[in-house]
Write a protein that holds these residues in place. Structure first.
Motif, PDB file in Angstrom:
ATOM      1  N   ILE A  81       0.832  -1.202   0.000  1.00  0.00           N
ATOM      2  CA  ILE A  81       0.000   0.000   0.000  1.00  0.00           C
ATOM      3  C   ILE A  81       0.868   1.254   0.000  1.00  0.00           C
ATOM      4  O   ILE A  81       0.623   2.199  -0.757  1.00  0.00           O
ATOM      5  CB  ILE A  81      -0.944  -0.009   1.221  1.00  0.00           C
ATOM      6  CG1 ILE A  81      -1.987  -1.119   1.074  1.00  0.00           C
ATOM      7  CG2 ILE A  81      -1.627   1.342   1.378  1.00  0.00           C
ATOM      8  CD1 ILE A  81      -2.882  -1.277   2.277  1.00  0.00           C
ATOM      9  N   ASP A  82       1.908   1.270   0.825  1.00  0.00           N
ATOM     10  CA  ASP A  82       2.809   2.432   0.871  1.00  0.00           C
ATOM     11  C   ASP A  82       3.479   2.656  -0.477  1.00  0.00           C
ATOM     12  O   ASP A  82       3.631   3.801  -0.924  1.00  0.00           O
ATOM     13  CB  ASP A  82       3.862   2.228   1.952  1.00  0.00           C
ATOM     14  CG  ASP A  82       3.266   2.238   3.354  1.00  0.00           C
ATOM     15  OD1 ASP A  82       2.175   2.798   3.518  1.00  0.00           O
ATOM     16  OD2 ASP A  82       3.897   1.669   4.271  1.00  0.00           O
ATOM     17  N   LEU A  83       3.897   1.554  -1.118  1.00  0.00           N
ATOM     18  CA  LEU A  83       4.573   1.675  -2.413  1.00  0.00           C
ATOM     19  C   LEU A  83       3.640   2.247  -3.470  1.00  0.00           C
ATOM     20  O   LEU A  83       4.007   3.180  -4.199  1.00  0.00           O
ATOM     21  CB  LEU A  83       5.081   0.300  -2.854  1.00  0.00           C
ATOM     22  CG  LEU A  83       5.723   0.230  -4.249  1.00  0.00           C
ATOM     23  CD1 LEU A  83       6.981   1.083  -4.305  1.00  0.00           C
ATOM     24  CD2 LEU A  83       6.017  -1.221  -4.626  1.00  0.00           C
ATOM     25  N   LEU A  84       2.421   1.720  -3.551  1.00  0.00           N
ATOM     26  CA  LEU A  84       1.488   2.190  -4.573  1.00  0.00           C
ATOM     27  C   LEU A  84       1.034   3.620  -4.312  1.00  0.00           C
ATOM     28  O   LEU A  84       0.828   4.395  -5.242  1.00  0.00           O
ATOM     29  CB  LEU A  84       0.280   1.252  -4.633  1.00  0.00           C
ATOM     30  CG  LEU A  84       0.561  -0.166  -5.132  1.00  0.00           C
ATOM     31  CD1 LEU A  84      -0.702  -1.011  -5.093  1.00  0.00           C
ATOM     32  CD2 LEU A  84       1.141  -0.145  -6.539  1.00  0.00           C
ATOM     33  N   MET A  85       0.897   3.988  -3.038  1.00  0.00           N
ATOM     34  CA  MET A  85       0.480   5.352  -2.722  1.00  0.00           C
ATOM     35  C   MET A  85       1.588   6.362  -2.981  1.00  0.00           C
ATOM     36  O   MET A  85       1.324   7.571  -3.076  1.00  0.00           O
ATOM     37  CB  MET A  85       0.026   5.446  -1.261  1.00  0.00           C
ATOM     38  CG  MET A  85      -1.248   4.681  -0.967  1.00  0.00           C
ATOM     39  SD  MET A  85      -1.926   4.980   0.672  1.00  0.00           S
ATOM     40  CE  MET A  85      -2.612   6.631   0.458  1.00  0.00           C
ATOM     41  N   ALA A  86       2.833   5.888  -3.106  1.00  0.00           N
ATOM     42  CA  ALA A  86       3.946   6.788  -3.404  1.00  0.00           C
ATOM     43  C   ALA A  86       4.008   7.152  -4.887  1.00  0.00           C
ATOM     44  O   ALA A  86       4.690   8.105  -5.257  1.00  0.00           O
ATOM     45  CB  ALA A  86       5.269   6.149  -2.975  1.00  0.00           C
ATOM     46  N   PHE A  87       3.282   6.391  -5.740  1.00  0.00           N
ATOM     47  CA  PHE A  87       3.299   6.687  -7.159  1.00  0.00           C
ATOM     48  C   PHE A  87       2.586   8.019  -7.431  1.00  0.00           C
ATOM     49  O   PHE A  87       1.542   8.288  -6.841  1.00  0.00           O
ATOM     50  CB  PHE A  87       2.576   5.596  -7.954  1.00  0.00           C
ATOM     51  CG  PHE A  87       3.331   4.307  -8.071  1.00  0.00           C
ATOM     52  CD1 PHE A  87       4.596   4.172  -7.527  1.00  0.00           C
ATOM     53  CD2 PHE A  87       2.782   3.224  -8.724  1.00  0.00           C
ATOM     54  CE1 PHE A  87       5.293   2.989  -7.634  1.00  0.00           C
ATOM     55  CE2 PHE A  87       3.467   2.026  -8.848  1.00  0.00           C
ATOM     56  CZ  PHE A  87       4.733   1.913  -8.294  1.00  0.00           C
ATOM     57  N   PRO A  88       3.127   8.847  -8.315  1.00  0.00           N
ATOM     58  CA  PRO A  88       2.368  10.023  -8.793  1.00  0.00           C
ATOM     59  C   PRO A  88       1.260   9.527  -9.715  1.00  0.00           C
ATOM     60  O   PRO A  88       1.489   9.246 -10.889  1.00  0.00           O
ATOM     61  CB  PRO A  88       3.419  10.843  -9.544  1.00  0.00           C
ATOM     62  CG  PRO A  88       4.468   9.851  -9.933  1.00  0.00           C
ATOM     63  CD  PRO A  88       4.478   8.787  -8.884  1.00  0.00           C
ATOM     64  N   GLN A  89       0.058   9.427  -9.177  1.00  0.00           N
ATOM     65  CA  GLN A  89      -0.992   8.676  -9.853  1.00  0.00           C
ATOM     66  C   GLN A  89      -1.338   9.215 -11.224  1.00  0.00           C
ATOM     67  O   GLN A  89      -1.480   8.443 -12.185  1.00  0.00           O
ATOM     68  CB  GLN A  89      -2.233   8.632  -8.965  1.00  0.00           C
ATOM     69  CG  GLN A  89      -2.070   7.756  -7.730  1.00  0.00           C
ATOM     70  CD  GLN A  89      -3.394   7.491  -7.053  1.00  0.00           C
ATOM     71  OE1 GLN A  89      -4.426   8.026  -7.420  1.00  0.00           O
ATOM     72  NE2 GLN A  89      -3.372   6.655  -6.031  1.00  0.00           N
ATOM     73  N   GLN A  90      -1.510  10.525 -11.352  1.00  0.00           N
ATOM     74  CA  GLN A  90      -1.929  11.061 -12.643  1.00  0.00           C
ATOM     75  C   GLN A  90      -0.927  10.725 -13.747  1.00  0.00           C
ATOM     76  O   GLN A  90      -1.311  10.365 -14.863  1.00  0.00           O
ATOM     77  CB  GLN A  90      -2.119  12.583 -12.542  1.00  0.00           C
ATOM     78  CG  GLN A  90      -3.188  13.018 -11.557  1.00  0.00           C
ATOM     79  CD  GLN A  90      -4.568  12.541 -11.944  1.00  0.00           C
ATOM     80  OE1 GLN A  90      -4.838  12.271 -13.103  1.00  0.00           O
ATOM     81  NE2 GLN A  90      -5.469  12.439 -10.976  1.00  0.00           N
TER      82      GLN A  90
END
Length: 303
Positions: A128-137
């Motif tokens: 979860i921490d790794l995916l939330m660190a991605f610049p989503q847009q």
């Protein structure tokens, strides 16, 4: 909960507005048939006299009249009313599919991490921490073409269904983490409660405890957060279409209509009005509905 919700007039009105949008999307083909037009026919080309030499409606206010209720699309002469109906249908279909998938993923991983703890909690929390660190847009824009190449040859024209599946997969993969973290925290607090300890002592399996004891108690945060997720997915999908990596011609879509409106607003501001106002109404109504659902589930609510 239902009694508290019914006493919230804003919540009830917002729920009715949201239901209206879903009904419009669901019955878009029937409404278009009764209306006598479709969102694909270029009426400006098949019927001379509707558009001028620059491609804009000849009649004022974007060509609005008794025949074309919301006017004509500049350049193509397509009917704006049916475009909007089918655009609502496309956007809600994508957002609903992503919301369901993201919610199910968050339930499975979030509740498992919170209840099982140990290695499961460590690895799921780090994911979860790794995916939330991605610049989503940026990752939305970057991953969509990659996902599409898994279904078709990049040298061929991408079918609409591939674009829809690609958008759903990308938004789902990067859209479940917030709810997953909320459910993890809820499960962490619930696993120390007396009723869970009693179930353990009675010899119940972990699966039975999760199914019978934890899941009924995470319905409230799950439902509340889902009502906030869906309009966010609607606007994100529209933004991807606006940027040219989501739904493209000739499929009707809210974002594609915004993209066209951004090109023609200097000469035809009316075309931007209908998709803009409809999206604002939908997002505001859904957010107000989320607030009402949250208050209804809160046992401390007075009134």
């Amino acid at each position: 909960m239902w009694r508290r919700f019914r006493r919230d007039r804003v919540g009830v009105i917002s729920g009715c507005v949201v239901l209206l949008f879903f009904l419009l999307g669901l019955f878009a083909p029937l409404i278009a048939k009764l209306y006598g037009k479709d969102p694909y026919t270029r009426y400006g080309q098949v019927r001379p006299g509707l558009l001028n030499e620059f491609g804009y409606p000849i009649k004022p206010n974007g060509g609005i009249d008794g025949e074309f209720w919301f006017g004509l699309e500049p350049g193509t002469g397509r009917d704006v009313f049916t475009e909007l109906l089918y655009g609502i249908r496309t956007s809600l279909l994508i957002a609903l599919a992503v919301t369901v998938l993201a919610t199910l993923t968050a339930i499975v991983l979030g509740v498992a991490a919170g209840f099982l703890g140990g290695r499961w909690d460590f690895f799921i929390s780090r994911l979860i921490d790794l995916l939330m660190a991605f610049p989503q847009q940026l990752f939305f824009v970057a991953f969509l073409p990659i996902i599409a190449t898994l279904f078709v040859d990049p040298r061929e024209e991408t079918p609409t269904w591939v674009k829809v599946v690609s958008i759903v997969v990308v938004l789902w993969a990067l859209g479940w983490m917030t709810l997953g973290r909320i459910l993890r925290g809820t499960a962490l607090s619930l696993r120390e409660r007396e009723f869970v300890e009693a179930a353990r002592v009675s010899g119940a399996s972990s699966w039975r405890i999760i199914r019978k004891e934890l899941l009924p108690n995470v319905v409230s945060p799950m439902l509340v957060q889902s009502t906030y997720m869906l309009p966010n997915f609607v606007t994100t999908a529209a933004a991807l279409s606006f940027l040219g990596v989501g739904i493209t011609e000739p499929t009707p879509d809210w974002g594609r209509m915004f993209s066209t409106a951004a090109e023609v607003y200097h000469s035809d501001i009316t075309y931007m009005f209908f998709p803009g106002v409809s999206m604002v109404i939908f997002v505001v109504a859904f957010n107000l509905l989320g607030d009402a659902v949250r208050d209804a589930f809160d046992p401390k609510t007075v009134g």
